[in-house]
Scaffold this active site. Structure first.
Site, mmCIF file in Angstrom:
data_model
loop_
_atom_site.group_PDB
_atom_site.id
_atom_site.type_symbol
_atom_site.label_atom_id
_atom_site.label_comp_id
_atom_site.label_asym_id
_atom_site.label_seq_id
_atom_site.Cartn_x
_atom_site.Cartn_y
_atom_site.Cartn_z
ATOM 1 N N HIS A 241 0.420 -1.166 -0.356
ATOM 2 C CA HIS A 241 0.329 -0.088 -0.197
ATOM 3 C C HIS A 241 1.119 1.223 -0.187
ATOM 4 O O HIS A 241 1.679 1.161 0.938
ATOM 5 C CB HIS A 241 -1.210 0.393 1.313
ATOM 6 N N ASP A 270 -0.448 6.214 -5.955
ATOM 7 C CA ASP A 270 -2.086 6.886 -6.115
ATOM 8 C C ASP A 270 -1.177 7.309 -7.626
ATOM 9 O O ASP A 270 -0.143 7.985 -6.732
ATOM 10 C CB ASP A 270 -2.423 8.136 -5.193
ATOM 11 N N HIS A 283 -0.996 10.772 -3.053
ATOM 12 C CA HIS A 283 -2.376 10.338 -2.788
ATOM 13 C C HIS A 283 -3.191 11.380 -1.948
ATOM 14 O O HIS A 283 -4.288 11.465 -1.909
ATOM 15 C CB HIS A 283 -2.209 9.126 -1.131
#
Length: 627
Positions: A241, A270, A283
């Site tokens: 992540h 992201d 992000h």
């Protein structure tokens, strides 16, 4: 595994593979040696040889070494060096299986291999999945490339849990999806790589080195393109992540490097555009939290973003880390290894998505990027612009019909939060039956990993990829342990009213046979429990799981409570005549429970079905006793 009405997830997954195979159109496959192309599709067996004919199969080419069929097995001999036989077709997605036996070896370091991408001529470069006779060595199993210069590029190594030795049949299977491959020994995945460099025409091969090795039941099967589905015997896919964000500053190249070294299968990051339209890896909507700057990313130019320090906030020794552009991130993955689960953050216009697709294509990474988003229009834009990119839909709560939505959007994966999936874990089997993978976010505890493993999910997005990779390894190398059992729903000690309809959820591991009862009567995991037919009070679920390492029995209790809401539900669901139903509801509304009990008993079997009347009367009597 999690059980459902149709049986274990493991059994369903085998059926899913066949279903997916029937629903995906096959592509054009080029045969080796300049022969005419042949059409094959997912699920087609391209090669199936048991060597019962007593001769080398047609089209098999013994490039070097001694290759012959003896007693129904193909035998290859190498006194020294690499000796190989080539066959098959070029395939992007396939499973290559064989029964392998070392007959004689010069020393324990000698090896045999399944060739995954080998020209018919045997010319370099080629890629192989190797097994030494001393397979318990640190490099007992390998993924490796022989380069045109004649040197070895060994990308992945591991130790097998037991030695191959000599005279022992071993079932070897390699599953390949583009640049990714999984190494299975006797049905258990022991290693995975994302570093294959594929050719346009290489087929399959068998290779021996310093050994005499026999082979049987050689099979090559084309697979559907969705390599996100976890094969039988494979561990959870590890998805880092924002990179290894528990160990390094998120969404930076250093976090990506840590994730790569931690054994991650995918890096999740992201992407958002700068003011001048350059896709950056970030992000938040602003740079305030993770850099020394401030302001919305869409209000800052690429030059301003590149000047920011994105590491000091995390720890002093990460000072100077920069926000990477998407192009920089992809270049790093291409040259150093790895795959990208790319979240397009928030709503993006068609043109903004087009810019992201342009970068992915220019970096030659379309085969190694998987796009996800919470935003459905963004996924539609991606599909229209780049149908070759697999898509995943992120969800904080489950949709009413995830399968229908997955089909509508053309999803490769449906990616819910852990909390969302726990409300309805049976959806995993439904999505698998439709050929859709399930990747869960963001989960950092071993307890939750075990539960999700039981649900049958394919991958986990985690801030702690090294720990999850280690947990996977411990599960695989530890062999089959005693069965584990958890009653996930209803939770132990739960107090439920009549209006609730919980799903009976049972999670097991290392179990072959599972028996479930509710108050001594057979029950089916995955069924919806109708509480209107149960007596008020405590009820017991008993699960007995039996596996190779023994038996585990677990009991869990829940209580059905008599309350006003539940009593009203009983009346509405009773099937009583309209007049009787209206009269009983009035008595519930006015709290006249003794009168309700008497009414239900008086009209039982007449205006009120007898079984429903008995439960209504019992609950009404209990409420009257409570005052």
């Amino acid at each position: 595994m999690i059980l459902s009405r149709t049986g274990p997830v493991s059994a369903r997954r085998r059926a899913v593979a066949g279903l997916a195979a029937l629903t995906v159109t096959g592509g054009l496959l080029t045969t080796l040696g300049g022969a005419a192309p042949a059409v094959a599709g997912p699920g087609d067996v391209v090669v199936a040889e048991n060597f019962d004919s007593g001769t080398l199969p047609a089209g098999w080419r013994a490039v070097d070494g001694e290759w012959k069929v003896v007693d129904g097995r193909l035998v290859g001999t190498s006194t020294s060096g690499n000796r190989k036989i080539t066959f098959g077709r070029h395939l992007e997605h396939f499973r290559f299986s064989a029964t392998v036996r070392f007959e004689q070896v010069n020393e324990a370091t000698r090896w045999t291999a399944l060739g995954l991408d080998v020209p018919a001529s045997g010319a370099t470069p080629w890629w192989i999945a190797t097994m030494r006779s001393g397979s318990t060595a640190a490099n007992g199993l390998e993924f490796a490339q022989l380069t045109p210069a004649g040197s070895w590029n060994v990308t992945n190594t591991t130790a097998a849990p037991y030695p191959a030795g000599t005279g022992r049949d071993l079932k070897v299977s390699i599953e390949v999806h583009g640049n990714q491959a999984r190494w299975f020994l006797d049905g258990r995945q022991l290693m995975r790589t994302s570093s294959l460099q594929r050719s346009t025409d290489g087929g399959q091969a068998l290779v021996v080195n310093g050994a005499t090795v026999s082979f049987d039941d050689v099979t090559v099967t084309e697979l559907a393109p969705n390599g996100l589905l976890r094969p039988e015997g494979a561990p959870l896919t590890v998805i880092a992540h924002r990179g290894a964000s528990a160990a390094a500053p998120e969404n930076t190249l250093v976090a990506q490097e840590v994730a790569r070294r931690a054994g991650s299968d995918w890096v999740e990051n992201d992407v958002q555009p700068s003011r001048d339209g350059v896709p950056f890896v970030l992000h938040d909507g602003t740079v305030d939290r993770t850099t020394d700057g401030s302001g919305a990313i869409r209000n800052l130019t690429s030059a301003q973003l590149k000047a920011l320090d994105a590491g000091s906030w995390f720890a002093p020794h990460f000072a100077g880390a920069r926000l990477p552009t998407l192009a920089e991130q992809l270049a790093d993955l291409r040259t150093r290894g790895g795959n990208l689960l790319l979240e397009i953050k928030g709503a993006h216009t068609y043109d903004e998505v087009a810019r992201i697709v342009e970068v992915i294509r220019s970096e030659r990474m379309t085969g190694r990027v998987f796009v996800q988003s919470f935003d459905v229009p963004t996924l539609r834009h991606t599909r229209a612009l780049a149908p070759e990119l697999p898509l995943g839909l992120l969800r904080s709560t489950l949709d009413a019909d995830p399968v229908a939505l997955a089909k509508e959007l053309g999803l490769a994966a449906y990616n819910p939060s852990d909390a969302a999936l726990t409300t309805r874990p049976s959806v995993v089997a439904d999505l698998h039956a439709a050929g859709v993978a399930v990747m869960v976010w963001t989960v950092d505890s071993a307890t939750a990993w075990q539960r999700l493993e039981g649900y049958g999910v394919d991958g986990i997005i985690t801030n702690r990829p090294a720990e999850l990779a280690g947990w996977n390894a411990a599960q695989l190398q530890g062999g089959v342990g005693r069965p584990t059992v958890t009653v996930a729903s209803p939770a132990d000690g739960a107090r439920l009213d009549r209006a609730q309809r919980p799903v009976l959820g049972v999670v097991t591991g290392n179990a072959g046979t599972v028996t479930v009862t509710l108050d001594g009567a057979p029950a089916t995991p995955g069924q919806v429990l109708d509480l209107s037919g149960l007596t008020a009070g405590e009820h017991t679920i008993r699960v007995e799981a039996t596996g190779p390492a023994g038996r585990t029995t677990v009991t869990s209790t829940f209580t059905v409570v008599a309350d006003r809401v539940g009593l009203g539900y009983l009346v509405l669901a009773s099937g009583a005549e309209p007049g009787a139903s209206h009269a009983m509801l009035n008595l519930v509304t006015n709290g006249q429970y003794r009168q309700l009990a008497a009414y239900a008993q008086r009209h039982a079997g007449k205006q009120v079905p007898a079984p429903a009347a008995a439960v209504i009367a019992a609950d009404a009597t209990a409420l009257a006793a409570q005052g």
